[in-house]
Design an enzyme around this catalytic site. Structure first.
Site, PDB file in Angstrom:
ATOM      1  CD  GLU A 153      21.026 -18.482  31.409  1.00 31.60           C
ATOM      2  OE1 GLU A 153      21.555 -18.397  32.535  1.00 31.60           O
ATOM      3  OE2 GLU A 153      19.950 -17.933  31.114  1.00 31.60           O
ATOM      4  NE  ARG A 183      17.489  -1.573  35.412  1.00 30.35           N
ATOM      5  CZ  ARG A 183      17.624  -1.745  34.098  1.00 30.35           C
ATOM      6  NH1 ARG A 183      16.805  -2.540  33.443  1.00 30.35           N
ATOM      7  NH2 ARG A 183      18.568  -1.117  33.443  1.00 30.35           N
ATOM      8  CB  THR A 186      20.425  -9.558  29.977  1.00 34.47           C
ATOM      9  OG1 THR A 186      20.312  -9.407  31.379  1.00 34.47           O
ATOM     10  CG2 THR A 186      21.868  -9.798  29.601  1.00 34.47           C
ATOM     11  NE  ARG A 212      20.129  -4.137  34.985  1.00 31.07           N
ATOM     12  CZ  ARG A 212      20.110  -4.669  33.763  1.00 31.07           C
ATOM     13  NH1 ARG A 212      19.517  -5.823  33.553  1.00 31.07           N
ATOM     14  NH2 ARG A 212      20.665  -4.054  32.758  1.00 31.07           N
ATOM     15  CD  GLU A 218      20.587 -13.557  35.309  1.00 31.95           C
ATOM     16  OE1 GLU A 218      20.376 -12.371  34.993  1.00 31.95           O
ATOM     17  OE2 GLU A 218      19.830 -14.469  34.995  1.00 31.95           O
ATOM     18  CG  ASN A 241      15.478 -13.610  37.011  1.00 38.53           C
ATOM     19  OD1 ASN A 241      14.940 -12.766  37.718  1.00 38.53           O
ATOM     20  ND2 ASN A 241      16.593 -13.370  36.339  1.00 38.53           N
ATOM     21  CG  HIS A 270      10.631  -8.741  36.448  1.00 32.16           C
ATOM     22  ND1 HIS A 270      11.393  -7.596  36.381  1.00 32.16           N
ATOM     23  CD2 HIS A 270      10.823  -9.385  35.277  1.00 32.16           C
ATOM     24  CE1 HIS A 270      12.017  -7.559  35.220  1.00 32.16           C
ATOM     25  NE2 HIS A 270      11.692  -8.633  34.530  1.00 32.16           N
ATOM     26  CG  HIS A 316      20.970  -9.184  36.721  1.00 36.47           C
ATOM     27  ND1 HIS A 316      20.739  -8.934  35.393  1.00 36.47           N
ATOM     28  CD2 HIS A 316      22.182  -8.640  36.991  1.00 36.47           C
ATOM     29  CE1 HIS A 316      21.766  -8.265  34.877  1.00 36.47           C
ATOM     30  NE2 HIS A 316      22.652  -8.071  35.839  1.00 36.47           N
ATOM     31  CG  HIS A 353      16.745 -13.210  27.733  1.00 39.74           C
ATOM     32  ND1 HIS A 353      15.887 -12.433  27.020  1.00 39.74           N
ATOM     33  CD2 HIS A 353      17.288 -12.403  28.677  1.00 39.74           C
ATOM     34  CE1 HIS A 353      15.926 -11.204  27.501  1.00 39.74           C
ATOM     35  NE2 HIS A 353      16.762 -11.158  28.514  1.00 39.74           N
TER      36      HIS A 353
HETATM   37  N1  PXP Z   1      18.960 -15.787  31.835  1.00 41.57           N
HETATM   38  C1  PXP Z   1      19.649 -14.624  31.929  1.00 41.57           C
HETATM   39  C2  PXP Z   1      21.136 -14.683  31.881  1.00 41.57           C
HETATM   40  C3  PXP Z   1      18.974 -13.396  32.082  1.00 41.57           C
HETATM   41  O1  PXP Z   1      19.680 -12.255  32.163  1.00 41.57           O
HETATM   42  C4  PXP Z   1      17.570 -13.401  32.176  1.00 41.57           C
HETATM   43  C5  PXP Z   1      16.826 -12.112  32.385  1.00 41.57           C
HETATM   44  O2  PXP Z   1      17.179 -11.551  33.588  1.00 41.57           O
HETATM   45  C6  PXP Z   1      16.900 -14.631  32.087  1.00 41.57           C
HETATM   46  C7  PXP Z   1      17.617 -15.811  31.888  1.00 41.57           C
HETATM   47  C8  PXP Z   1      15.421 -14.733  32.201  1.00 41.57           C
HETATM   48  O3  PXP Z   1      14.819 -14.079  31.125  1.00 41.57           O
HETATM   49  P1  PXP Z   1      13.271 -13.847  31.136  1.00 41.57           P
HETATM   50  O4  PXP Z   1      12.981 -12.879  32.254  1.00 41.57           O
HETATM   51  O5  PXP Z   1      13.005 -13.265  29.788  1.00 41.57           O
HETATM   52  O6  PXP Z   1      12.614 -15.172  31.372  1.00 41.57           O
END
Ligand code: PXP
Length: 242
Positions: free
Chosen positions: A150, A48, A100, A44, A69, A6, A9, A42, A190
């Site tokens: 997931e 952001r 999330t 949003r 996402e 992901n 960031h 994602h 997550h």
């Molecule tokens: N899976 C989903 C559905 C998420 O919303 C996120 C965070 O955006 C992640 C995985 C990844 O989480 P993390 O950034 O804590 O690794």
């Protein structure tokens, strides 16, 4: 076992200055070179971090696969149907949250989520749903037409101490077994990081891990390609080198 990276960031950092760098498109290439099986973003409601422009470009440039996402809103369904990511992951979304916070309440919104899933599928977009490791939610995701779930690993990641962590891991393992028995593909994610990933990666039946924050955080020091490679190496060690 696959790793989805992901890159939200990377966009968070760009948006902090409202400039053009760092570019999520370059980040996606780096993560792919490091072995990512797909790139996750994602989009949003408050924009952001990831912008529609990122979705547009990444949907054309990502070579592996793109996981979008998104909240189950009309706006987002239209965007997914327009840009056709490899698949979407439906997530709950609150404006005030930092990330999330919980799984999708599929059981409480079956009808709406079944409609959204049908519309996405009809537009050629497969659907995954982000759910807590709870039987009712997993069964509801199946009924609503998800092909993949997931499982939210936040409760494991936030557990205080080894006993609680052990319990949370057991819940996730049971949820993976249930999902497999319902013929759902299973990914997890997550809050996973370089220190807590192995016990989760060792659970058989999990096909994919989705990790963002910790990989991007490590990338500041070692680069995103290497950070992705290091995470994959831990996952493979947990599976006895597979
Ligand atoms: N899976 C989903 C559905 C998420 O919303 C996120 C965070 O955006 C992640 C995985 C990844 O989480 P993390 O950034 O804590 O690794």
């Amino acid at each position: 076992m696959r790793l989805g990276v992901n890159i939200d960031h990377v966009a968070t950092l760009r948006q902090a200055r409202g400039t053009f760098e760092p570019d999520p498109v370059a980040a996606a290439y780096a993560a792919e070179r490091g072995g990512a099986a797909h790139i996750t973003i994602h989009l949003r409601e408050d924009r952001r971090h990831i912008q529609e422009r990122d979705l547009e470009i990444l949907s054309r440039t990502v070579a592996t696969g793109l996981d979008l996402e998104m909240a189950a809103t009309e706006e987002m369904v239209a965007l997914a149907r327009k840009y056709k990511p490899t698949f979407v992951t439906l997530v709950p979304e609150k404006r005030e949250e930092l990330t999330t916070e919980g799984g999708l309440d599929v059981a409480g919104n079956r009808k709406r989520l079944a409609e959204v899933t049908a519309s996405l599928n009809e537009g050629g977009v497969p659907v995954s749903m982000f759910v807590e490791p709870v039987e009712e939610q997993i069964a509801a995701a199946r009924e609503a037409g998800a092909g993949t779930i997931e499982i939210h690993t936040g409760s494991y990641a936030n557990a205080r101490g080894p006993d609680e962590q052990f319990k949370r891991r057991a819940e996730i393992a049971a949820a993976v077994r249930l999902a497999a028995s319902l013929e759902l593909s299973v990914s997890v994610g997550h809050g996973l990081n370089y220190y807590n990933v192995k016990p989760i990666a060792a659970i058989s039946g999990i096909e994919e891990l989705n990790i963002g924050h910790s990989i991007v955080a490590r990338a500041i020091f070692v680069g995103l390609e290497e950070a992705t490679r290091q995470m994959l190496a831990l996952m493979r060690e947990a599976r006895g080198g597979l």
